[in-house]
Scaffold this motif. Structure first.
Motif, PDB file in Angstrom:
ATOM      1  N   ARG A  32       0.839  -1.214   0.000  1.00 29.54           N
ATOM      2  CA  ARG A  32       0.000   0.000   0.000  1.00 29.54           C
ATOM      3  C   ARG A  32       0.866   1.253   0.000  1.00 29.54           C
ATOM      4  O   ARG A  32       0.550   2.245  -0.652  1.00 29.54           O
ATOM      5  CB  ARG A  32      -0.931   0.003   1.212  1.00 29.54           C
ATOM      6  CG  ARG A  32      -2.097  -0.925   1.060  1.00 29.54           C
ATOM      7  CD  ARG A  32      -3.064  -0.783   2.214  1.00 29.54           C
ATOM      8  NE  ARG A  32      -4.200  -1.666   2.003  1.00 29.54           N
ATOM      9  CZ  ARG A  32      -4.845  -2.283   2.957  1.00 29.54           C
ATOM     10  NH1 ARG A  32      -4.478  -2.142   4.214  1.00 29.54           N
ATOM     11  NH2 ARG A  32      -5.866  -3.066   2.680  1.00 29.54           N
ATOM     12  N   PHE A  36       0.778   4.027  -2.928  1.00 35.39           N
ATOM     13  CA  PHE A  36       0.533   5.432  -2.630  1.00 35.39           C
ATOM     14  C   PHE A  36       1.614   6.314  -3.243  1.00 35.39           C
ATOM     15  O   PHE A  36       1.323   7.310  -3.904  1.00 35.39           O
ATOM     16  CB  PHE A  36       0.467   5.656  -1.114  1.00 35.39           C
ATOM     17  CG  PHE A  36       0.375   7.093  -0.725  1.00 35.39           C
ATOM     18  CD1 PHE A  36      -0.836   7.770  -0.822  1.00 35.39           C
ATOM     19  CD2 PHE A  36       1.491   7.786  -0.289  1.00 35.39           C
ATOM     20  CE1 PHE A  36      -0.927   9.113  -0.474  1.00 35.39           C
ATOM     21  CE2 PHE A  36       1.412   9.125   0.058  1.00 35.39           C
ATOM     22  CZ  PHE A  36       0.201   9.789  -0.037  1.00 35.39           C
ATOM     23  N   HIS A  38       3.762   5.668  -5.699  1.00 36.95           N
ATOM     24  CA  HIS A  38       3.855   5.595  -7.154  1.00 36.95           C
ATOM     25  C   HIS A  38       2.677   6.240  -7.867  1.00 36.95           C
ATOM     26  O   HIS A  38       2.822   6.720  -8.982  1.00 36.95           O
ATOM     27  CB  HIS A  38       4.012   4.153  -7.599  1.00 36.95           C
ATOM     28  CG  HIS A  38       5.340   3.564  -7.238  1.00 36.95           C
ATOM     29  ND1 HIS A  38       5.770   2.347  -7.708  1.00 36.95           N
ATOM     30  CD2 HIS A  38       6.342   4.009  -6.446  1.00 36.95           C
ATOM     31  CE1 HIS A  38       6.960   2.081  -7.227  1.00 36.95           C
ATOM     32  NE2 HIS A  38       7.332   3.068  -6.449  1.00 36.95           N
ATOM     33  N   THR A  39       1.499   6.257  -7.243  1.00 41.32           N
ATOM     34  CA  THR A  39       0.327   6.809  -7.927  1.00 41.32           C
ATOM     35  C   THR A  39      -0.041   8.201  -7.404  1.00 41.32           C
ATOM     36  O   THR A  39      -0.130   9.134  -8.184  1.00 41.32           O
ATOM     37  CB  THR A  39      -0.891   5.877  -7.800  1.00 41.32           C
ATOM     38  OG1 THR A  39      -1.169   5.636  -6.434  1.00 41.32           O
ATOM     39  CG2 THR A  39      -0.646   4.558  -8.499  1.00 41.32           C
ATOM     40  N   SER A  40      -0.236   8.349  -6.127  1.00 44.93           N
ATOM     41  CA  SER A  40      -0.690   9.623  -5.572  1.00 44.93           C
ATOM     42  C   SER A  40       0.397  10.689  -5.569  1.00 44.93           C
ATOM     43  O   SER A  40       0.153  11.837  -5.896  1.00 44.93           O
ATOM     44  CB  SER A  40      -1.189   9.441  -4.140  1.00 44.93           C
ATOM     45  OG  SER A  40      -2.209   8.502  -4.099  1.00 44.93           O
ATOM     46  N   GLU A  41       1.584  10.305  -5.164  1.00 47.04           N
ATOM     47  CA  GLU A  41       2.659  11.272  -5.004  1.00 47.04           C
ATOM     48  C   GLU A  41       3.607  11.330  -6.206  1.00 47.04           C
ATOM     49  O   GLU A  41       4.465  12.187  -6.267  1.00 47.04           O
ATOM     50  CB  GLU A  41       3.468  10.955  -3.740  1.00 47.04           C
ATOM     51  CG  GLU A  41       2.655  11.026  -2.467  1.00 47.04           C
ATOM     52  CD  GLU A  41       2.117  12.416  -2.192  1.00 47.04           C
ATOM     53  OE1 GLU A  41       2.870  13.390  -2.346  1.00 47.04           O
ATOM     54  OE2 GLU A  41       0.933  12.521  -1.843  1.00 47.04           O
ATOM     55  N   LYS A  42       3.474  10.396  -7.132  1.00 49.01           N
ATOM     56  CA  LYS A  42       4.337  10.327  -8.313  1.00 49.01           C
ATOM     57  C   LYS A  42       5.826  10.233  -7.946  1.00 49.01           C
ATOM     58  O   LYS A  42       6.684  10.829  -8.564  1.00 49.01           O
ATOM     59  CB  LYS A  42       4.114  11.533  -9.228  1.00 49.01           C
ATOM     60  CG  LYS A  42       2.690  11.714  -9.680  1.00 49.01           C
ATOM     61  CD  LYS A  42       2.242  10.604 -10.583  1.00 49.01           C
ATOM     62  CE  LYS A  42       0.893  10.904 -11.166  1.00 49.01           C
ATOM     63  NZ  LYS A  42      -0.140   9.996 -10.802  1.00 49.01           N
TER      64      LYS A  42
END
Length: 100
Positions: A32, A36, A38-42
């Motif tokens: 998780r 988080f 890799h997707t939300s915070e780049k």
């Protein structure tokens, strides 16, 4: 963190083995955290290993050591690099074989 790193619980001699339910909780928590980042915070976290997974008092996984992390694509700029990064022994052999 209060319970130390996952590496200590997996590889330290004399350490009581973690039960399967607890291992699964830690694995899901770490996954998780990666999702988080890799997707939300780049943010691309590039040093995923047991010593960088820290455990709180109830064995919630927390990712640490962002020294090799990289910001993902921004404004059309690529996040792709040909430079090999990571801890030797944890990277895929075919990835390490690309080092000149």
């Amino acid at each position: 963190m209060q319970k130390g790193s996952l590496e200590n619980h997996l590889f330290r001699k004399g350490q009581e083995p973690l039960g399967w339910e607890l291992r699964l909780k830690i694995a899901i928590g770490a996954a998780r955290g990666l999702a988080f980042l890799h997707t939300s915070e780049k943010v691309i976290y590039r040093d995923f290993k047991a010593s960088n997974i820290l455990l709180d008092p109830v064995y919630n996984a927390k990712l640490s050591d962002f020294g090799l992390a990289k910001v993902g694509p921004i404004n059309g700029n690529s996040h792709v690099t040909t430079r090999v990064i990571g801890t030797y022994g944890y990277a895929a052999p075919e990835y390490v074989a690309t080092v000149p």
